[in-house]
Design an enzyme around this catalytic site. Structure first.
Site, PDB file in Angstrom:
ATOM      1  N   ASN A   1      10.635 -12.083   4.009  1.00  0.00           N
ATOM      2  CA  ASN A   1      10.440 -10.487   3.621  1.00  0.00           C
ATOM      3  C   ASN A   1      10.609  -9.628   5.131  1.00  0.00           C
ATOM      4  OD1 ASN A   1       9.759  -8.618   1.646  1.00  0.00           O
ATOM      5  ND2 ASN A   1       7.649  -8.481   2.099  1.00  0.00           N
TER       6      ASN A   1
ATOM      7  N   LYS B   1      11.734 -21.806   0.356  1.00  0.00           N
ATOM      8  CA  LYS B   1      12.810 -21.381   0.682  1.00  0.00           C
ATOM      9  C   LYS B   1      12.877 -21.451   2.469  1.00  0.00           C
ATOM     10  CE  LYS B   1      15.697 -18.121   3.028  1.00  0.00           C
ATOM     11  NZ  LYS B   1      15.813 -17.685   4.316  1.00  0.00           N
TER      12      LYS B   1
ATOM     13  N   PRO C   1      18.564 -23.565   0.354  1.00  0.00           N
ATOM     14  CA  PRO C   1      17.588 -22.436   0.273  1.00  0.00           C
ATOM     15  C   PRO C   1      17.984 -21.268  -0.428  1.00  0.00           C
ATOM     16  CG  PRO C   1      18.301 -23.294   2.505  1.00  0.00           C
ATOM     17  CD  PRO C   1      19.230 -23.759   1.597  1.00  0.00           C
TER      18      PRO C   1
END
Length: 294
Positions: free
Chosen positions: A125, A221, A238
């Site tokens: 993020n 991921k 991923p």
DNA sequence: GGGCAGGTCCGCA
DNA sequence: TGCGGACCTGCC
């Protein structure tokens, strides 16, 4: 490819599938920077080198023959024939053919496991410029001073022992944010021998993924990134926001769960899924495929 | 200024 | 199991 010794470096003549922007800007690494002359300077394994390409020749500066054989030959994955992989992928469909053509000079760097773990924990993020800043700050503050090269000072990536007994407040550099606690936990787990980060490559992809996800801040991921970029797990796939977008754009209905996309990719790309992911990622991000207009 | 970025964690059905 | 919301922070 022919390897030639040069003054303060080596030259690789007639290199195939080796484009500097593709390699260093396809999102696999964070410590390489483009110079004004188009060359790239970066740090890996405690060394600083500079790469420049002219025609089909690649010049690696600030190294020597033995070091090249010991470190950089593997790092740049030079034993692998990317032509075979690209052919296999391009034969699958038009999307893969276009992706492979677009990122034809990508090579997957064989990076250090610990550095890759921390780098991709930071990536969650986050934005690439921020991730690079954060990694640089960690290195300057807790890595070893390597030396000066072309007027800049360089630092190695910090060892787990340099981070494990820090307080979260010590590593609140720009771009770290809430990930600081994850970094320190990871350093503790590695330093205290609870997870043998350098032994994971000997496990199967499934086993290594389970171990990696024991690190706080590591989900599906990030674990797949670590496995593909540092542990030779070429079947890892991923799925980040860009891969999700490009998969939804070309292959699966919008809103398909990550788990289903993962399954689709495994059956379609098999043991070279990681490479497929990297060509797709670079293609999607550079061309902004699937991104919603604001 | 709200939304978003190479996701993950947490709480809740 | 599977889903939605929160999350540091800087930049648009």
């Amino acid at each position: 490819m022919k390897i030639c010794e040069m003054k303060n470096g080596i030259a690789l003549e007639n290199v195939k599938d080796f484009e500097l922007p593709h390699i260093f800007e396809c999102g696999q690494c964070f410590r390489w920077n483009k110079e004004e002359d188009g060359s790239y300077t970066g740090v890996a394994f405690g060394k600083v080198i500079n790469l420049k390409k002219e025609g089909n020749n690649v010049f690696i500066d600030n190294t020597y023959y033995d070091e090249f054989i010991d470190i950089w030959y593997d790092y740049f994955d030079l034993k692998r024939d990317y032509g075979i992989i690209k052919k296999q992928l391009a034969n699958l469909d038009e999307t893969m053919a276009a992706s492979v053509k677009f990122g034809h000079g990508i090579r997957i760097l064989k990076q250090d496991e610990w550095e890759t773990l921390i780098s991709f924990i930071i990536s969650a993020n986050n934005r690439i410029p921020m991730i690079k800043k954060a990694i640089e700050a960690l290195s300057i503050n807790y890595g070893d001073y390597i030396g000066e090269y072309r007027g800049s000072k360089y630092y190695s990536f910090p060892k787990p022992e340099a981070l494990y007994n820090l307080d979260v407040g010590n590593i609140q550099f720009s771009g770290i944010g809430f990930r600081g606690k994850y970094i320190i936990s990871a350093a503790k787990l590695v330093t205290q021998g609870e997870i043998d980060i350098y032994g994971l490559k000997n496990l199967s992809t499934e086993e290594a993924r389970i171990k990696l996800m024991k690190f706080p801040g590591v989900g599906p991921k990030v674990s797949d990134c670590i496995m593909f970029f540092s542990m030779d797990k070429d079947d890892a796939f991923p799925i980040d926001i860009w891969v999700k977008r490009v998969m939804e754009y070309f292959y699966v209905p919008e809103g398909t769960s990550l788990k289903k996309i993962q399954g689709f990719a495994q059956s379609k790309f098999g043991n070279i899924a990681g490479f497929a992911q990297q060509y797709l990622f670079y293609y999607a991000r550079e061309l902004k495929i699937g991104r919603k207009k604001r």
